[in-house]
Design an enzyme around this catalytic site. Structure first.
Site, PDB file in Angstrom:
ATOM      1  NE  ARG A  50      10.041  16.379   7.611  1.00 46.55           N
ATOM      2  CZ  ARG A  50      10.719  17.514   7.357  1.00 46.55           C
ATOM      3  NH1 ARG A  50      11.569  17.560   6.341  1.00 46.55           N
ATOM      4  NH2 ARG A  50      10.556  18.573   8.108  1.00 46.55           N
ATOM      5  CE1 TYR A 102      -0.877  -5.779  -0.855  1.00 43.49           C
ATOM      6  CE2 TYR A 102      -0.717  -3.421  -1.175  1.00 43.49           C
ATOM      7  CZ  TYR A 102      -0.923  -4.496  -0.350  1.00 43.49           C
ATOM      8  OH  TYR A 102      -1.195  -4.292   0.973  1.00 43.49           O
ATOM      9  CG  ASP A 174       5.941  -4.393  -5.612  1.00 49.57           C
ATOM     10  OD1 ASP A 174       6.678  -5.073  -4.877  1.00 49.57           O
ATOM     11  OD2 ASP A 174       4.809  -3.999  -5.273  1.00 49.57           O
ATOM     12  CE  LYS A 199       3.038  -6.834   2.842  1.00 46.84           C
ATOM     13  NZ  LYS A 199       2.734  -6.404   1.481  1.00 46.84           N
TER      14      LYS A 199
HETATM   15  C1  LIG Z   1       2.163  -5.253   0.856  1.00 44.21           C
HETATM   16  C2  LIG Z   1       2.539  -4.901  -0.522  1.00 44.21           C
HETATM   17  C3  LIG Z   1       2.658  -3.558  -0.918  1.00 44.21           C
HETATM   18  C4  LIG Z   1       2.350  -2.405   0.013  1.00 44.21           C
HETATM   19  O1  LIG Z   1       3.242  -2.329   1.081  1.00 44.21           O
HETATM   20  P1  LIG Z   1       2.855  -1.800   2.538  1.00 44.21           P
HETATM   21  O2  LIG Z   1       4.113  -1.988   3.304  1.00 44.21           O
HETATM   22  O3  LIG Z   1       1.708  -2.621   3.031  1.00 44.21           O
HETATM   23  O4  LIG Z   1       2.467  -0.368   2.383  1.00 44.21           O
HETATM   24  C5  LIG Z   1       3.039  -3.318  -2.230  1.00 44.21           C
HETATM   25  N1  LIG Z   1       3.287  -4.314  -3.097  1.00 44.21           N
HETATM   26  C6  LIG Z   1       3.178  -5.611  -2.744  1.00 44.21           C
HETATM   27  C7  LIG Z   1       3.471  -6.664  -3.743  1.00 44.21           C
HETATM   28  C8  LIG Z   1       2.800  -5.950  -1.452  1.00 44.21           C
HETATM   29  O5  LIG Z   1       2.672  -7.248  -1.116  1.00 44.21           O
END
Ligand SMILES: *Cc1c(COP(=O)(O)O)cnc(C)c1O
Length: 383
Positions: A50, A102, A174, A199
């Site tokens: 962890r 998001y 982000d 992504k």
């Molecule tokens: C998918 C996404 C998230 C969240 O991420 P997860 O891996 O699904 O928890 C946050 N911000 C953006 C812009 C995203 O496309």
């Protein structure tokens, strides 16, 4: 790792070395929870997975290098990494956030963290001047998503970094939609850069993971403490898969951008298409900022249909054959989404329509297939 190295070289080499025991080129999957100690307290830097695991550690070093960050921390999902950032704050403190956010981030803020006493202002971030009026002595963080999801607004990271510094506020970006290949927020003055690794970074739609990169040592210590204390860490197998995906990140993003540009221009000329959202167009409201802070414009495109009918949007996405109707984005395969009923279903209709998420809005994650097949698919779906 030499900071001067170029992106493609770092993608392949940063943080990874041939295995000391065997010479294996690929980082082994250290599928272990614990590590032998010859005497109490004596170990090789790893005690419990962890806290730290060698496969995850290689990935954290690699991703930090791609964001030109000193430190990197991997999490079990993008949302777990956002949650870790929120745990830097105390009840009563305030966050100023992008309004077209998001959907899952919006849900985390309003349904979880508001219950623990954090307060959020969701605002349009066209200019830092506009945002300044929301700053109080309780504001401790500015949260930016750029390009935004799904309407591809571009936020001036440098401008917001100056605003945040002036008021001694943390700026978190982000960077999921851009990927580290297209945009590096730490270089523009952000304190923390966050990714849904799920992504573009993972890139093959086979892993859910999140990531934070940063430079400040004290902040790193606090976030590593949160990462270990809360325990939302990714496993070694997933870390390996992402390390493998990253080796072609630059190649994939280049093709996403090429295909994205062709698809965006084709859609713009289509008689059934109403509004287009893609930062590469000169008439995009923040095209100049995009040119300044991004290396290219990416493969995320949204468009609405003339008449703005829900049924029309449903018909188009259902007819697509090469594009798959699915949540998520950033994989090698092209995906289509209907934000109003999918990713943004958690946001009330009045709220989402204010930010352009109307009933007929369709979002495309343009993949790396042959672009002729993508255009042909869109042509038949729109006919
Ligand atoms: C998918 C996404 C998230 C969240 O991420 P997860 O891996 O699904 O928890 C946050 N911000 C953006 C812009 C995203 O496309």
């Amino acid at each position: 790792m030499n900071k001067e190295m170029k992106f493609a070289t770092k993608a392949i080499h940063a943080g990874v070395e041939p295995d000391a025991a065997t010479g294996a080129i690929m980082t082994p999957i250290y599928q272990t929870s614990t590590y032998a100690q010859p005497t109490p307290g004596e170990h090789k830097g790893y005690e419990y997975s962890r806290t730290q695991n060698p496969t995850r550690h290689a990935l954290e070093k690699n991703l930090a290098a791609l964001e030109n960050g000193k430190h990197g921390l991997a999490f079990a999902s993008g949302l777990a990494s956002i949650d870790a950032c929120m745990r830097l704050l105390n009840p009563g403190e305030e966050v100023i956030s992008t309004n077209d956010l998001y959907g899952g981030t919006y849900r985390l803020y309003t349904k979880v963290h508001e219950n623990y006493g954090l307060n959020f202002h969701f605002i349009g971030m066209d200019t830092p001047q506009h945002a300044e009026q929301y700053i109080t002595e309780k504001t401790k963080m500015i949260w930016i998503e750029t390009p935004t999801n799904p309407t591809m607004n571009i936020i001036d990271i440098k401008g917001f970094a100056e605003l945040a510094k002036r008021h001694n506020i943390l700026l978190v970006v982000d960077n999921t939609f851009a990927s580290p290949y297209l945009q590096n927020p730490l270089d523009l003055g952000a304190d923390i850069v966050m990714h849904s690794v799920t992504k573009y970074i993972g890139g093959h739609s086979d892993v859910v993971m999140g990531f934070l990169a940063l430079n400040d040592d004290a902040l790193q210590e606090r976030l590593a403490f949160i990462q270990n204390s809360v325990g939302a860490v990714p496993g070694p197998m997933d870390s390996f898969l992402v390390l493998r995906g990253i080796k072609t990140l630059h190649l994939r993003i280049q093709r996403h951008c090429e295909n994205g540009a062709v698809v965006a221009k084709w859609l713009k000329a289509h008689p059934k298409v109403d509004r287009m959202y893609w930062p590469g167009f000169e008439d995009h409201p923040n095209h100049e900022v995009a040119k300044e802070q991004m290396r290219d414009f990416g493969g995320m495109i949204s468009f609405s249909l003339k008449g703005d009918k829900l049924e029309d949007a449903y018909r188009v996405v259902s007819k697509m054959e090469v594009f798959t109707l699915a949540e998520s984005l950033g994989g090698v395969e092209s995906l289509a989404g209907h934000p109003a009923s999918m990713t943004h279903a958690a946001i009330p209709k009045e709220e989402r329509e204010k930010t352009g998420v109307t009933d007929s809005l369709i979002r495309l994650s343009v993949g790396v297939e042959d672009v002729d097949d993508l255009i042909a698919d869109l042509e038949q779906a729109l006919s």
